[in-house]
Motif scaffolding. Structure first.
Motif, PDB file in Angstrom:
ATOM      1  N   TRP A  15     -27.399 -22.641 -11.665  1.00 23.16           N
ATOM      2  CA  TRP A  15     -27.888 -24.011 -11.534  1.00 23.16           C
ATOM      3  C   TRP A  15     -27.289 -24.626 -10.281  1.00 23.16           C
ATOM      4  O   TRP A  15     -26.364 -24.081  -9.674  1.00 23.16           O
ATOM      5  CB  TRP A  15     -27.562 -24.857 -12.773  1.00 23.16           C
ATOM      6  CG  TRP A  15     -26.125 -24.873 -13.188  1.00 23.16           C
ATOM      7  CD1 TRP A  15     -25.103 -25.596 -12.653  1.00 23.16           C
ATOM      8  CD2 TRP A  15     -25.540 -24.135 -14.273  1.00 23.16           C
ATOM      9  NE1 TRP A  15     -23.926 -25.362 -13.326  1.00 23.16           N
ATOM     10  CE2 TRP A  15     -24.166 -24.469 -14.331  1.00 23.16           C
ATOM     11  CE3 TRP A  15     -26.042 -23.233 -15.213  1.00 23.16           C
ATOM     12  CZ2 TRP A  15     -23.298 -23.917 -15.274  1.00 23.16           C
ATOM     13  CZ3 TRP A  15     -25.181 -22.692 -16.156  1.00 23.16           C
ATOM     14  CH2 TRP A  15     -23.828 -23.027 -16.180  1.00 23.16           C
ATOM     15  N   ALA A  44     -30.393 -28.833 -11.665  1.00 23.47           N
ATOM     16  CA  ALA A  44     -31.566 -28.069 -12.086  1.00 23.47           C
ATOM     17  C   ALA A  44     -31.175 -26.606 -12.203  1.00 23.47           C
ATOM     18  O   ALA A  44     -30.335 -26.113 -11.449  1.00 23.47           O
ATOM     19  CB  ALA A  44     -32.710 -28.232 -11.085  1.00 23.47           C
ATOM     20  N   TYR A  45     -31.785 -25.925 -13.154  1.00 19.65           N
ATOM     21  CA  TYR A  45     -31.521 -24.503 -13.336  1.00 19.65           C
ATOM     22  C   TYR A  45     -32.209 -23.691 -12.250  1.00 19.65           C
ATOM     23  O   TYR A  45     -33.370 -23.930 -11.908  1.00 19.65           O
ATOM     24  CB  TYR A  45     -32.021 -24.035 -14.711  1.00 19.65           C
ATOM     25  CG  TYR A  45     -31.147 -24.480 -15.856  1.00 19.65           C
ATOM     26  CD1 TYR A  45     -29.971 -23.801 -16.153  1.00 19.65           C
ATOM     27  CD2 TYR A  45     -31.499 -25.576 -16.644  1.00 19.65           C
ATOM     28  CE1 TYR A  45     -29.162 -24.209 -17.201  1.00 19.65           C
ATOM     29  CE2 TYR A  45     -30.701 -25.990 -17.696  1.00 19.65           C
ATOM     30  CZ  TYR A  45     -29.530 -25.295 -17.963  1.00 19.65           C
ATOM     31  OH  TYR A  45     -28.726 -25.699 -18.994  1.00 19.65           O
ATOM     32  N   THR A  75     -30.858 -33.072 -17.817  1.00 16.66           N
ATOM     33  CA  THR A  75     -31.843 -32.493 -16.896  1.00 16.66           C
ATOM     34  C   THR A  75     -32.919 -33.494 -16.505  1.00 16.66           C
ATOM     35  O   THR A  75     -33.542 -33.361 -15.443  1.00 16.66           O
ATOM     36  CB  THR A  75     -32.505 -31.255 -17.522  1.00 16.66           C
ATOM     37  OG1 THR A  75     -33.084 -31.607 -18.796  1.00 16.66           O
ATOM     38  CG2 THR A  75     -31.501 -30.130 -17.716  1.00 16.66           C
ATOM     39  N   GLU A 117     -28.211 -32.027 -23.085  1.00 19.33           N
ATOM     40  CA  GLU A 117     -28.732 -31.238 -21.966  1.00 19.33           C
ATOM     41  C   GLU A 117     -30.101 -31.759 -21.537  1.00 19.33           C
ATOM     42  O   GLU A 117     -30.399 -31.815 -20.333  1.00 19.33           O
ATOM     43  CB  GLU A 117     -28.834 -29.765 -22.367  1.00 19.33           C
ATOM     44  CG  GLU A 117     -29.053 -28.815 -21.203  1.00 19.33           C
ATOM     45  CD  GLU A 117     -27.792 -28.570 -20.389  1.00 19.33           C
ATOM     46  OE1 GLU A 117     -27.847 -27.765 -19.438  1.00 19.33           O
ATOM     47  OE2 GLU A 117     -26.750 -29.188 -20.699  1.00 19.33           O
TER      48      GLU A 117
END
Length: 287
Positions: free
Chosen positions: A184, A114-115, A104, A100
């Motif tokens: 996201w 992107a969250y 990212t 993760e």
């Protein structure tokens, strides 16, 4: 000496497992049906502006709610967790953090994303509770595959690719709903309800790693016996189907809705979409 005194006051592992199993048995309908339906309605209310984001997308509520939905899976597998299984699952948790973070920061292997919502405390852009979301997803796929394949599940050469396929299918239900809710977003969007195909190529990699880790964690024969005698072990997947099926239905994401219905069919075939209605068939001999 202090550790010995403390150990005398702690309940034995078997007692804890029995209490947790009894709690899940007594609350199956709430955990597998009521909670995910209420969760879906809350998330949708937040997405449509009927609830303030700090309530609908509260990081504490998201993590606590997810943890509650995981209880059947934890209670179901607890008796099988020896040192080997715990070690393999710990390695899988470490992998989830690592991949993760790479995803990212570099966009590989899932595609740049992107969250939009904090899924609990974040560390270096990665949710601290990430294994709570990632590991049960792949474990549920592994368990469902073992059940549906039946005797064919004894062959790992068939079992591993089947698990990979099921994991990718589960994510094909999850990701469009999560993107629609704003959990996201992918930088360049994507052809599949805002999700790029690179995401699923990345999930083939992660699902393969996860399947091999779970192969190392569990012997299939005792796992099948546990699945056959524990009615609720896949209730977590039942709750997943209800929650994300409803979310995708609300956003008219028809292919993910179809995917959810296929999971329902697989659960029904495995006699798992039966919350408190019937018991699994007993008396089979697994070898």
């Amino acid at each position: 000496m202090r550790e010995r005194r403390l150990a005398r006051h702690l309940p034995a592992r078997g007692a804890v497992e029995r209490r947790l199993e009894a709690f899940v048995e007594a609350n199956r309908l709430t955990l597998a049906v009521v909670a995910p339906v209420m969760g879906a309605l809350s998330l949708l209310a937040g997405a449509y502006g009927f609830l303030p984001p700090e309530i609908a997308f509260s990081p504490v509520a998201l993590v606590a709610g997810t943890l509650m939905l995981r209880l059947p899976l934890v209670a179901g597998l607890a008796p099988l967790l020896d040192r080997r299984a715990v070690g393999a699952l710990a390695g899988l948790c470490a992998y989830s953090y690592g991949i993760e973070y790479v995803g990212t920061t570099t966009g590989w292997p899932y595609g740049a994303f992107a969250y939009g919502v904090e899924l609990g405390p974040m560390v270096a852009g990665v949710p601290l509770a990430l294994p709570l979301f990632f590991v049960p997803l792949v474990v549920n796929a592994f368990l469902l595959t073992v059940l549906v394949l039946g005797d064919a599940a004894a062959d790992w050469r068939l079992r591993v690719p089947a698990v990979v396929l099921v994991v990718v299918g589960i994510d094909a239900v999850l990701d469009p709903g999560a993107v629609a809710l704003g959990f996201w977003a992918y930088g360049g969007g994507g052809v599949y309800y805002g999700v790029p195909l690179s995401n699923y190529a990345g999930w083939v990699l992660s699902a393969t790693v996860a399947a091999l880790a779970l192969e190392a964690a569990f012997d299939v024969a005792p796992l099948r016996r546990r699945l056959e005698t524990c009615a609720f072990v896949l209730d977590d997947l039942v709750s997943f189907v209800l929650l994300w099926g409803l979310v995708n239905l609300a956003f008219a994401n028809w292919l993910p809705v179809l995917g959810a219905l296929l999971l329902v069919a697989a659960l029904w075939r495995a006699e798992r979409f039966d919350v408190a209605l019937r018991r699994p068939v007993r008396g089979r001999s697994w070898r």
